[in-house]
Design an enzyme around this catalytic site. Structure first.
Site, PDB file in Angstrom:
ATOM      1  N   GLU A   1      31.522  34.794  28.541  1.00 33.68           N
ATOM      2  CA  GLU A   1      32.713  34.707  28.477  1.00 33.68           C
ATOM      3  C   GLU A   1      33.675  33.941  29.634  1.00 33.68           C
ATOM      4  O   GLU A   1      33.374  33.903  30.794  1.00 33.68           O
ATOM      5  CB  GLU A   1      33.449  36.611  28.479  1.00 33.68           C
ATOM      6  CG  GLU A   1      34.571  36.645  28.204  1.00 33.68           C
ATOM      7  CD  GLU A   1      34.407  37.712  28.226  1.00 33.68           C
ATOM      8  OE1 GLU A   1      34.721  38.909  29.443  1.00 33.68           O
ATOM      9  OE2 GLU A   1      35.629  38.921  27.184  1.00 33.68           O
TER      10      GLU A   1
ATOM     11  N   LYS B   1      38.351  37.480  20.173  1.00 32.05           N
ATOM     12  CA  LYS B   1      37.899  38.834  20.617  1.00 32.05           C
ATOM     13  C   LYS B   1      38.535  40.108  20.173  1.00 32.05           C
ATOM     14  O   LYS B   1      40.024  39.941  20.253  1.00 32.05           O
ATOM     15  CB  LYS B   1      37.510  39.024  21.824  1.00 32.05           C
ATOM     16  CG  LYS B   1      36.713  39.966  22.369  1.00 32.05           C
ATOM     17  CD  LYS B   1      37.295  39.601  23.887  1.00 32.05           C
ATOM     18  CE  LYS B   1      36.534  41.544  24.919  1.00 32.05           C
ATOM     19  NZ  LYS B   1      36.260  41.410  26.295  1.00 32.05           N
TER      20      LYS B   1
ATOM     21  N   GLU C   1      43.806  42.715  29.383  1.00 30.26           N
ATOM     22  CA  GLU C   1      43.350  41.518  28.297  1.00 30.26           C
ATOM     23  C   GLU C   1      43.867  41.769  27.546  1.00 30.26           C
ATOM     24  O   GLU C   1      44.675  41.340  26.704  1.00 30.26           O
ATOM     25  CB  GLU C   1      41.494  41.680  27.716  1.00 30.26           C
ATOM     26  CG  GLU C   1      40.614  41.136  29.348  1.00 30.26           C
ATOM     27  CD  GLU C   1      39.378  41.259  28.226  1.00 30.26           C
ATOM     28  OE1 GLU C   1      39.289  41.127  27.174  1.00 30.26           O
ATOM     29  OE2 GLU C   1      38.653  41.639  29.145  1.00 30.26           O
TER      30      GLU C   1
ATOM     31  N   CYS D   1      32.030  39.577  25.066  1.00 35.79           N
ATOM     32  CA  CYS D   1      31.787  41.499  26.152  1.00 35.79           C
ATOM     33  C   CYS D   1      31.881  42.782  25.727  1.00 35.79           C
ATOM     34  O   CYS D   1      30.979  43.445  25.156  1.00 35.79           O
ATOM     35  CB  CYS D   1      33.249  40.623  27.223  1.00 35.79           C
ATOM     36  SG  CYS D   1      33.735  41.905  28.727  1.00 35.79           S
TER      37      CYS D   1
ATOM     38  N   ASN E   1      41.135  35.681  23.311  1.00 43.45           N
ATOM     39  CA  ASN E   1      40.156  35.679  24.409  1.00 43.45           C
ATOM     40  C   ASN E   1      38.870  35.154  23.210  1.00 43.45           C
ATOM     41  O   ASN E   1      38.233  35.647  22.515  1.00 43.45           O
ATOM     42  CB  ASN E   1      39.146  36.528  25.051  1.00 43.45           C
ATOM     43  CG  ASN E   1      38.497  36.483  25.653  1.00 43.45           C
ATOM     44  OD1 ASN E   1      37.587  35.355  25.492  1.00 43.45           O
ATOM     45  ND2 ASN E   1      38.049  37.900  26.398  1.00 43.45           N
TER      46      ASN E   1
ATOM     47  N   ASN F   1      32.238  39.695  30.810  1.00 44.37           N
ATOM     48  CA  ASN F   1      32.664  39.741  32.384  1.00 44.37           C
ATOM     49  C   ASN F   1      33.193  41.158  32.904  1.00 44.37           C
ATOM     50  O   ASN F   1      33.754  41.766  32.504  1.00 44.37           O
ATOM     51  CB  ASN F   1      33.529  38.849  32.635  1.00 44.37           C
ATOM     52  CG  ASN F   1      33.647  37.839  32.566  1.00 44.37           C
ATOM     53  OD1 ASN F   1      34.150  36.633  33.892  1.00 44.37           O
ATOM     54  ND2 ASN F   1      33.618  36.911  31.200  1.00 44.37           N
TER      55      ASN F   1
END
Lengths: 312, 312
Positions: free
Chosen positions: B51, B128, B147, B173, B111, B198
């Site tokens: 990612e 995402k 995020e 993730c 993302n 991550n």
């Protein structure tokens, strides 16, 4: 490390060794009572018994439904054979979960479990949804797995009930392998999810290595407890029933996904933990804050499709 | 034990050590290319990168959205900095998965991850859905997890695309911790689920023991691969990024729930398996025969509720 006020529940799991075809209900109930007494002495407030805890795992035998119902199903609960367990639990102010084959007054057969509170009252009943196996006679198989023949699919979704001041969800055996099981209960604010199981060591459908059966059981319990921020307590019926072997591995898993107690035999065995229900709070508030993070508007396929289909 | 015809896919996971703030895209792409070459030499047909694989994990830094977008987002793909990776992959007839920060022509930040087939064509894009963290400035935290500030929630559900003759699903993730992620892709007949991550070693929300971070990662991958009868390949960005440490533990998990390859460093490292996609068939036909066993009519709460609520 304590970053929260504790809120404890003494959880016991009563693993049962095999029940043979000619064992009486009375002999089995006596075994359950012995384990309940031990659990009480070790500080438990709630004890989890297996699936179909009053009889052998009869779906392994081909027989007529009527014969199965006459031999292995309970038409009322508690009934005289099981009453001593209710009495002993009430006397000791313990709650319990018990799996058994239920035949309703209307004649519908279910693979069921009940939650009995510390006053001896049945506060919840669950009827198994994910029935594994088949309904036909597999003549070449070493034994049968006839849950789809002997039971109807549960008529209600997974529920959560209160006992010992805790929110307790119930499921049975194969249900534990399905992520929907856990999520439906977590969405009802379950704090503890309890289940019994009968898992044959041999897979009759393909030559699955036996060690994978235990592996699948454990990783499923661990991930599901973690992902749903619940304590999970799973009770096996295990060892040999008239020569048919089932896995043990009864466990209690914390909301961290850690196994905190595990049976080490394939016989009658009690495991206990002093569970801090508040351990789940950090997970519920952060990584698994459902309100903040879930996106139900994007999960539609889960209820729209049954089987696998083409990509959207 | 082989009870089925094999259908193999060489899967590689390219774990990345840290990317510091002053590292250039070019230097990172060179690292990706080196790992792609190694994976190719080891027989892989598909390589999974992490990612946000082109930059440091910038959501740990408080900054203005416009600054973040200017420094860390890609406005087109492939762009000149990334083109050499596309070229090298096409030359070697390899497919790849790559995570990066995407800024659409309309200015919407996601993302994202793409799947590029063996011809160098982008066949799928995933944005995402389960964005973790927060959007406010946590001034007392050792670092941020922004995020929810820097990205919008993906505008489409999880998808499955074809590359190297296989059905490949993508997520990113934190998505891996949510059972809905896996199920939505399994219902689209995914055979392989790929993801980058991550994961900071330190939880900024509560003092979670560090070893649990790895434990949760692994049990989640194992149970999810098993429960959905898929191969799972997960690529970490790990080690230290300007002093901020992230877990490694890149893994490839079989549909048996077994870890069949795992990174042993916190640096750039390639792991590979020769995956037999047909290994999943026995699971799909039996224990996880969705058509036979799933009961969507009883799963409604999963899409009806977002957060936890009262028992039904």
């Amino acid at each position: 490390m304590k970053t929260h006020p504790t809120r404890t529940l003494g959880i016991a799991v009563a693993q049962l060794g095999g029940i043979n075809l000619d064992d009486t209900r009375q002999s089995v109930v006596n075994r359950l009572i012995e384990m309940l007494k031990e659990a009480h002495g070790r500080g438990a407030n709630l004890i989890v018994f297996p699936e179909l805890a009053l009889t052998t795992f009869f779906p392994r035998y081909w027989m007529d439904e009527k014969e199965a119902q006459a031999r292995f199903f309970e038409q009322s609960m508690p009934n005289p054979a099981v009453q001593p367990l209710f009495d002993e639990a009430r006397k000791r102010k313990m709650a319990f979960y018990l799996g058994y084959a239920e035949l309703t007054p209307e004649g519908t057969p279910y693979n069921s479990a009940i939650l009995v509170n510390e006053k001896g009252e049945i506060v919840g009943k669950y009827r198994k949804i994910h029935l594994p196996g088949h309904d036909d006679h597999k003549k070449d198989a070493p034994f049968q797995h006839l849950e789809k023949k002997f039971f109807r699919v549960g008529d209600k979704t997974f529920g959560v009930w209160e006992a010992m001041g805790s929110n307790i969800g119930m499921c049975l055996c194969n249900d534990r392998r399905w992520s929907e099981t856990w999520r439906v209960m977590a969405l009802q604010n379950a704090e503890v999810i309890v289940l019994g199981y009968n898992t044959p060591s041999q897979n009759i459908h393909w030559p699955e290595p036996v060690h994978l059966r235990m592996h699948h059981h454990l990783i499923t319990l661990q991930a599901s407890a973690y992902q749903n921020s619940v304590w999970a307590a799973a009770a096996a019926k295990c060892g040999s029933e008239d020569g048919h072997h089932m896995i043990g591995g009864s466990v209690i898993v914390a909301p961290t996904g850690e196994i905190v107690a595990q049976a080490s035999t394939e016989e009658d065995e009690v495991i206990t933990v002093k569970a801090d229900l508040a351990l789940a709070d950090a997970f519920r508030k952060n990584v698994f804050n459902f309100e903040s993070h879930r996106r139900p508007e994007l999960y539609g396929l889960i209820t729209q499709r049954t089987g696998r289909g083409t990509p959207l």
